[in-house]
Design an enzyme around this catalytic site. Structure first.
Site, PDB file in Angstrom:
ATOM      1  N   THR A  15      -5.224   1.318   2.043  1.00 36.54           N
ATOM      2  CA  THR A  15      -4.059   2.107   2.415  1.00 36.54           C
ATOM      3  C   THR A  15      -3.037   1.980   1.283  1.00 36.54           C
ATOM      4  OG1 THR A  15      -2.492   2.662   4.184  1.00 36.54           O
ATOM      5  CG2 THR A  15      -2.915   0.337   3.851  1.00 36.54           C
ATOM      6  N   CYS A  21       5.999  -0.844   6.781  1.00 36.69           N
ATOM      7  CA  CYS A  21       4.859  -0.811   7.687  1.00 36.69           C
ATOM      8  C   CYS A  21       4.002  -2.060   7.442  1.00 36.69           C
ATOM      9  CB  CYS A  21       4.001   0.423   7.430  1.00 36.69           C
ATOM     10  SG  CYS A  21       4.899   1.962   7.571  1.00 36.69           S
ATOM     11  N   HIS A  38      -2.637   0.825   9.974  1.00 34.83           N
ATOM     12  CA  HIS A  38      -1.364   0.931   9.231  1.00 34.83           C
ATOM     13  C   HIS A  38      -0.293   1.269  10.274  1.00 34.83           C
ATOM     14  CE1 HIS A  38       0.783   2.819   5.477  1.00 34.83           C
ATOM     15  NE2 HIS A  38       1.656   2.362   6.344  1.00 34.83           N
TER      16      HIS A  38
END
Lengths: 153, 212
Positions: A15, A21, A38
């Site tokens: 990711t 996040c 995520h």
């Protein structure tokens, strides 16, 4: 952002640009199956519009675990690695909305503890973005950040 | 009809609301571009603003790739309109701008000094202030902006902050994006206005557009 996927060796899963996040990797080292979520927010129970389960730490981890078990992973063997949860802007106020990175990390840890999944490595907090890549073959989590050496946890 | 649904009516691209939002972007960025032009004493053009309702997965692609390095300057908005405003530039564009202001050579790409960062923050402050004051006059509502907060990092990471603010409300982010360019394209950037849903309704109704 607000997404979750699984992958098996020899593939890898990544990711890009994790900020506040948190990226949560679940991994079964025997079957070599890994899942990556995520998540953007800590707690689905505090938000009215909570249909998107991949957005919240609590619901995303549940779903990821479920998908991995459906694909042959065992919960007993499962370990976790987490990264992200930075504070991107140096806000001076105490507004909890602005310390969201820290809250995301805490929520992820609490959820994993509740499920009895051990966190074997983490790279969280601080104030920089991270790109992460997980390799189910070796169980290594590669972390890249701007102006920093690559790191494997 | 819930707030979320009114927000999502924007999915209809022929909607008049798009034109209203685009005009807001136009007036705000027009003012800001003038301020920038005076600041660097050079001609600056702007493009027609884009209005998008994006999924979180698409958000980072606004600037290129989620891993591109950008300079983001963020303001919290309070007063009658709440939300966030972000002024974002690509890393090289930010360098050109700083070089332009501090009299360094244009192609100088040395790491930013404290002074450079402080200058960038102040530029962000001046031109975002120009954007917001134009918007405030247009809709006749009071907008207070916080001090500028800056981050130099991957686009995905910088954008995660406004994305999370939207994430509390729904699954999409409303983006009013205006782009400007210096004549030779060396200085360019984006303004991203991120009103909360409630404020979005206020902006619309103050301009005479009915939000059901």
């Amino acid at each position: 952002m607000a997404d979750l996927k699984i992958c098996c060796s020899p593939d890898a899963i990544t990711t890009l640009g994790l900020g506040s996040c948190v990226g949560i990797v679940l991994y079964d080292p025997i079957e070599k199956i890994a899942g990556l979520a995520h998540v953007m927010l800590p707690d689905s129970t505090q938000i009215v519009c909570n249909e998107n389960i991949a957005k919240f730490a609590d619901t995303a981890i549940d779903r990821l675990l479920q998908i991995m078990i459906e694909n042959g992973a065992s919960k007993n063997r499962m370990i976790a690695k987490i990264a992200g949860g930075a504070q991107m802007f140096a806000f001076s106020s105490e507004n909890p909305m602005l310390c969201i990175g820290k809250r995301n990390v805490e929520a992820s840890k609490n959820k994993l503890e509740e499920l009895g999944i051990r966190i074997v490595a983490e790279d969280t907090g601080d104030s920089y973005g991270r790109t992460i890549e997980f390799y189910p073959e070796t169980g290594e989590l590669l972390i890249k950040a701007v102006g920093k050496e690559k790191k494997i946890i | 009809m819930s707030n979320q649904e009114s927000f999502e009516q924007l999915n209809d691209l022929n909607n008049m609301r798009y034109d209203v939002l685009r005009e807001i972007g136009n007036i705000g960025a027009g003012n800001a571009t003038t301020a920038l032009s005076q600041l660097i004493n050079s001609r600056v053009d702007m493009t027609v603003p884009k209005v998008d309702l994006l999924n979180f997965q698409e958000l980072a692609d606004v600037v290129g790739s989620a891993e591109d390095i950008v300079v983001g300057i963020l303001f919290n908005l309070s007063g009658d309109i709440q939300g966030m405003m972000m002024f974002m530039m690509e890393y090289t564009a930010a360098h050109h701008l700083v070089n332009c202001l501090t009299g360094k050579e244009k192609e100088n790409m040395e790491a930013f000094t404290e002074f450079d960062l402080s200058a960038l923050k102040e530029i962000g402050n001046i031109i975002s202030g120009a954007y917001l004051s134009a918007l405030s006059t247009l809709i006749n509502l009071n907008i207070k902006e916080s001090i500028p907060y800056m981050s130099v990092d991957m686009a995905g990471a910088v954008l995660s902050v406004p994305a999370i603010a939207f994430g509390e409300l729904g699954d999409k982010a409303l983006l009013i994006q205006s782009e400007f360019n210096q004549t030779d394209k060396s200085v360019s950037g984006f303004f991203i206005l991120i009103p909360t849903e409630e404020s979005y309704g206020k902006i619309m109704s103050s301009l005479g557009v009915q939000v059901i």
